[in-house]
Motif scaffolding. Structure first.
Motif, PDB file in Angstrom:
ATOM      1  N   SER A  61      -1.008   2.947  -2.869  1.00  0.00           N
ATOM      2  CA  SER A  61      -1.613   4.282  -2.904  1.00  0.00           C
ATOM      3  C   SER A  61      -0.571   5.393  -2.827  1.00  0.00           C
ATOM      4  O   SER A  61      -0.830   6.514  -3.242  1.00  0.00           O
ATOM      5  N   ARG A  62       0.619   5.080  -2.301  1.00  0.00           N
ATOM      6  CA  ARG A  62       1.663   6.094  -2.167  1.00  0.00           C
ATOM      7  C   ARG A  62       3.022   5.472  -2.441  1.00  0.00           C
ATOM      8  O   ARG A  62       3.298   4.354  -2.008  1.00  0.00           O
TER       9      ARG A  62
ATOM     10  N   THR B  82       0.806  -1.223   0.000  1.00  0.00           N
ATOM     11  CA  THR B  82       0.000   0.000   0.000  1.00  0.00           C
ATOM     12  C   THR B  82       0.838   1.272   0.000  1.00  0.00           C
ATOM     13  O   THR B  82       0.402   2.302  -0.500  1.00  0.00           O
ATOM     14  N   ASP B  83       2.033   1.199   0.560  1.00  0.00           N
ATOM     15  CA  ASP B  83       2.861   2.387   0.747  1.00  0.00           C
ATOM     16  C   ASP B  83       4.322   1.973   0.599  1.00  0.00           C
ATOM     17  O   ASP B  83       4.726   0.957   1.160  1.00  0.00           O
TER      18      ASP B  83
END
Length: 140
Positions: free
Chosen positions: A29-30, A6-7
Motif C-alpha cells: 500500500s505504500r 504492505t509497506d
C-alpha cells in the motif's frame, strides 16, 4: 514472493527498480522511492491494487526547503504530494500505477531543475546589485 509486503522504504542509494520488481505485491500500500531512482519498465508495479501512497525520499525535502521563494516551496510540496492523490484512481491491472509514478518523478525532477535555474539567476542578480552598492559606497 512479496504477497505479504504492505509497506516498503527503498534505500537512498538504490539506482534502478527492475521490471516486475513489485509485480503482484497485492498488499503493498505504500512505498518510499529515492528521487534519483530509475523505474525500469511500466510493469514494475503491475497488479499492486492497494498501492496508494508513494513517497520520495532522500535530499528532496532539503532541496525544496532551500528554495528561495515561498511560492516555489509550496508548489514543490504540492507536486510531491500530488501522486498520493492521483495514484488511488489508477487501474493496477493496466500498469497505470507504474506509469503515473514515472511521470510524477519526471515532473518533480523537471520542476526542481526549473526552480534551481531561477534561484541561480536571482542570486546572480542580487550579487550584481550588492557589488554595485559596494562600488558606489567606495566612491562616496
Amino acid at each position: 514472493n512479496c504477497r505479504q509486503l504492505t509497506d516498503l522504504d527503498l534505500p537512498e542509494g538504490l539506482e534502478t527498480i527492475e521490471q516486475f520488481a513489485f509485480s503482484k505485491c497485492e498488499r503493498l500500500s505504500r512505498i518510499a522511492i529515492p528521487l534519483n531512482c530509475v523505474i525500469g519498465r511500466d510493469d514494475v508495479f503491475y497488479n499492486c491494487p492497494k498501492l496508494t501512497t508513494v513517497d520520495l525520499v532522500g535530499r528532496i525535502h532539503n532541496t525544496v526547503a532551500s528554495l528561495h521563494l515561498e511560492r516555489w516551496r509550496n508548489e514543490m510540496n504540492e507536486e510531491i504530494n500530488r501522486i498520493n492523490q492521483v495514484l488511488p484512481t489508477t487501474n493496477a491491472d493496466e500498469n497505470e500505477s507504474t506509469e503515473a509514478i514515472q511521470q510524477w518523478i519526471r515532473s518533480v525532477i523537471r520542476q526542481i531543475g526549473h526552480y534551481k535555474t531561477q534561484h541561480k539567476e536571482l542570486l546572480k542578480d542580487a550579487t550584481t546589485i550588492l557589488e554595485l552598492a559596494l562600488w558606489k559606497a567606495k566612491m562616496d
